[in-house]
Scaffold this active site. Structure first.
Site, mmCIF file in Angstrom:
data_model
loop_
_atom_site.group_PDB
_atom_site.id
_atom_site.type_symbol
_atom_site.label_atom_id
_atom_site.label_comp_id
_atom_site.label_asym_id
_atom_site.label_seq_id
_atom_site.Cartn_x
_atom_site.Cartn_y
_atom_site.Cartn_z
ATOM 1 N N GLY A 1 0.764 -1.351 -0.042
ATOM 2 C CA GLY A 1 0.270 0.090 0.087
ATOM 3 C C GLY A 1 0.736 0.577 -0.450
ATOM 4 N N ASN B 1 -6.668 4.943 9.656
ATOM 5 C CA ASN B 1 -5.940 3.557 10.013
ATOM 6 C C ASN B 1 -6.280 3.585 11.653
ATOM 7 O OD1 ASN B 1 -4.206 5.896 9.080
ATOM 8 N ND2 ASN B 1 -2.780 4.223 10.334
ATOM 9 N N GLN C 1 -7.878 0.621 4.281
ATOM 10 C CA GLN C 1 -8.375 0.265 5.421
ATOM 11 C C GLN C 1 -9.808 -0.373 4.917
ATOM 12 O OE1 GLN C 1 -7.741 -0.211 9.098
ATOM 13 N NE2 GLN C 1 -5.546 0.131 8.682
ATOM 14 N N SER D 1 -3.931 -2.996 0.021
ATOM 15 C CA SER D 1 -2.872 -3.573 0.565
ATOM 16 C C SER D 1 -3.569 -5.091 0.671
ATOM 17 C CB SER D 1 -2.310 -3.285 1.157
ATOM 18 O OG SER D 1 -0.806 -3.578 2.150
ATOM 19 N N HIS E 1 -2.324 -7.448 2.673
ATOM 20 C CA HIS E 1 -2.376 -7.986 3.825
ATOM 21 C C HIS E 1 -3.751 -7.278 5.162
ATOM 22 C CE1 HIS E 1 0.105 -5.327 6.708
ATOM 23 N NE2 HIS E 1 0.503 -4.703 5.236
ATOM 24 N N THR F 1 10.111 -8.059 -11.751
ATOM 25 C CA THR F 1 8.820 -9.204 -11.975
ATOM 26 C C THR F 1 8.360 -9.377 -11.021
ATOM 27 O OG1 THR F 1 11.090 -10.490 -12.818
ATOM 28 C CG2 THR F 1 9.611 -11.843 -11.755
ATOM 29 N N CYS G 1 3.166 1.657 12.515
ATOM 30 C CA CYS G 1 4.060 2.508 12.088
ATOM 31 C C CYS G 1 5.271 3.807 12.879
ATOM 32 C CB CYS G 1 4.573 3.305 10.499
ATOM 33 S SG CYS G 1 2.811 2.292 9.828
HETATM 34 C C1 PLP Z 1 -1.212 -0.352 6.033
HETATM 35 C C2 PLP Z 1 -1.499 1.250 6.138
HETATM 36 C C3 PLP Z 1 -0.653 1.417 4.672
HETATM 37 C C4 PLP Z 1 0.423 0.925 4.487
HETATM 38 O O1 PLP Z 1 0.099 -0.580 3.759
HETATM 39 P P1 PLP Z 1 0.939 -1.292 3.562
HETATM 40 O O2 PLP Z 1 1.070 -2.269 2.349
HETATM 41 O O3 PLP Z 1 1.691 -2.034 4.829
HETATM 42 O O4 PLP Z 1 2.583 -0.589 3.010
HETATM 43 C C5 PLP Z 1 -1.485 2.975 4.648
HETATM 44 N N1 PLP Z 1 -2.388 3.466 4.721
HETATM 45 C C6 PLP Z 1 -3.190 2.535 5.684
HETATM 46 C C7 PLP Z 1 -4.162 3.527 5.562
HETATM 47 C C8 PLP Z 1 -2.717 1.951 6.177
HETATM 48 O O5 PLP Z 1 -3.752 1.390 6.668
#
Ligand code: PLP
Length: 383
Positions: free
Chosen positions: A75, A156, A184, A204, A206, A242, A329
């Site tokens: 993300g 988030n 989110q 993202s 995950h 890749t 973070c």
């Molecule tokens: C987790 C998050 C990101 C970063 O995503 P990653 O895949 O972990 O780099 C960016 N923006 C928000 C709002 C997030 O919650």
């Protein structure tokens, strides 16, 4: 193997556990179909096909075209690419102004700060005490030289959901591009990029039970983002490297799964979150942070007076509960959250915050254990 027993995971805004169906979808692309998607031979073509299939599945979920999806490594990369790519492209037309909010993820905030060093002008819109931004605020901030508006879909740390469709409308009326960080939101709320006036969007995997290290940038047709990584011709020449085939396939599976389960899971998460919230509000001098009328279903952010957030987290960890004081973070740093400060919380309450985010693997039994543990810990720390 699922860690159970003493362990309760309540930090689903930081990341989520991968689901079985996602893992199963990914496994063949680790050892069996390991070909480079750019190669001409059979196993290369298999990988290429898997990527294009995933692109179609993802596009369908957000009502986009497959060619509007650009795979990224996360993300954060999608956010960097959207903001910097568009800013640098439109700077050539003399547009060097960006509008964002002061509660964005650091992937956006730090990208904007980097652009300021390059001579761009950035407006950081303030939020109200619930973390909301109004379309009028955006409208008033738009200038002749505005290149891009980037406002997150949902925050988030506090879960506040922003009126993105209305903000997008204001941008389009003024002929300005609109990007939203939906990291989110994707997998939790419905997204229709066309109906919601979204030109660019970061996602993202995950965060919705997909794999780590893969995401995508949606970018409206004919609005090619400036090339972000130079190298090979992957992603139609815009993002070399890749492809993470297994990750991309896993992300498509996770997004589809999330969409199919959404009507069942979202109310369940909201009920569990509300239950924890009422339990924790029994603690004296406690408050809920965020917007209870516009909030992600699994997110709860609370402050407890006279309690240090870090100590709270350590004590909860000793009880086997994984929670957060804000963003993953930001933890590790002792600065209070920029989001809570933006809501106008006094320094002390911003410091005494706790974020509990429940996901599809949490149970009501765990909710009870969380309530009890937090009550005990807060009482201990206050003594
Ligand atoms: C987790 C998050 C990101 C970063 O995503 P990653 O895949 O972990 O780099 C960016 N923006 C928000 C709002 C997030 O919650």
């Amino acid at each position: 193997m699922i860690m159970k027993g003493n362990f309760i995971y309540a930090d689903n805004a930081a990341t989520t556990r991968m689901s079985d169906s996602v893992l199963e979808a990914m496994l063949p692309y680790m050892q069996e179909h390991y070909g480079n998607a750019s190669a001409v031979y059979r196993i290369g073509r298999d990988s290429h096909q898997a990527i294009e299939q995933a692109r179609k599945r993802i596009a369908k979920v957000i009502n986009a075209g497959p060619m509007d999806i650009y795979f990224t490594s996360c993300g954060t990369e999608a956010d960097n690419w959207a903001v910097k790519g568009i800013a640098r492209k439109l700077a050539e037309e003399g547009k060097k102004h960006i509008i964002t909010s002061c509660i964005e993820h650091h992937a956006i905030l730090h990208s904007c700060e980097a652009l300021e060093k390059e001579g761009f002008d950035v407006t950081y819109l303030p939020v109200d005490e619930k973390g909301r931004i109004t379309p009028e605020q955006v409208k008033d901030a738009i200038r002749e030289d505005t290149a891009l508006v980037s406002i997150m879909y949902a925050n988030n740390e506090i879960g506040t959901i922003e009126p993105v469709a209305e903000i997008g409308q204001v941008c389009h009326d003024a002929g300005v591009l609109f990007h939203t960080d939906a990291v989110q939101t994707a997998g939790i709320l419905p997204i229709d990029v066309k109906a919601q006036n979204i030109d660019m969007m970061s996602v993202s995997a995950h965060k919705f039970n997909g794999p780590k290290g893969v995401g995508f940038l949606y970018c409206k047709r004919n609005l090619h983002p400036q090339t972000f990584m130079d190298g090979g011709a992957q992603e139609r020449g815009h993002r070399a490297g890749t492809e993470n085939v297994a990750g991309i396939v896993g992300m498509a599976q996770a997004l589809e799964d999330a969409k199919n389960a959404r009507d069942e899971i979202a109310p369940k998460l909201a009920a569990m979150r509300d239950y924890i919230q009422s339990g924790l509000l029994e603690i004296p001098d406690s408050q809920v942070n965020g917007d209870q009328d516009h909030r992600l279903p699994g997110t709860l952010n609370m402050s407890f007076a006279k309690v240090d957030g870090q100590s709270l987290l350590f004590s909860l960890d000793l009880k086997g509960i994984a929670a957060s004081s804000g963003s993953a973070c930001a933890s590790g740093s002792l600065d209070p959250s920029h989001v809570l400060l933006a809501l106008g919380l006094p320094y002390e309450l911003a410091h005494g915050s706790l974020r509990i985010t429940v996901g599809r693997y949490n149970t009501m039994e765990e909710a009870d254990q969380i309530i009890q543990a937090v009550k005990e810990v807060v009482a201990d720390l206050r003594n």
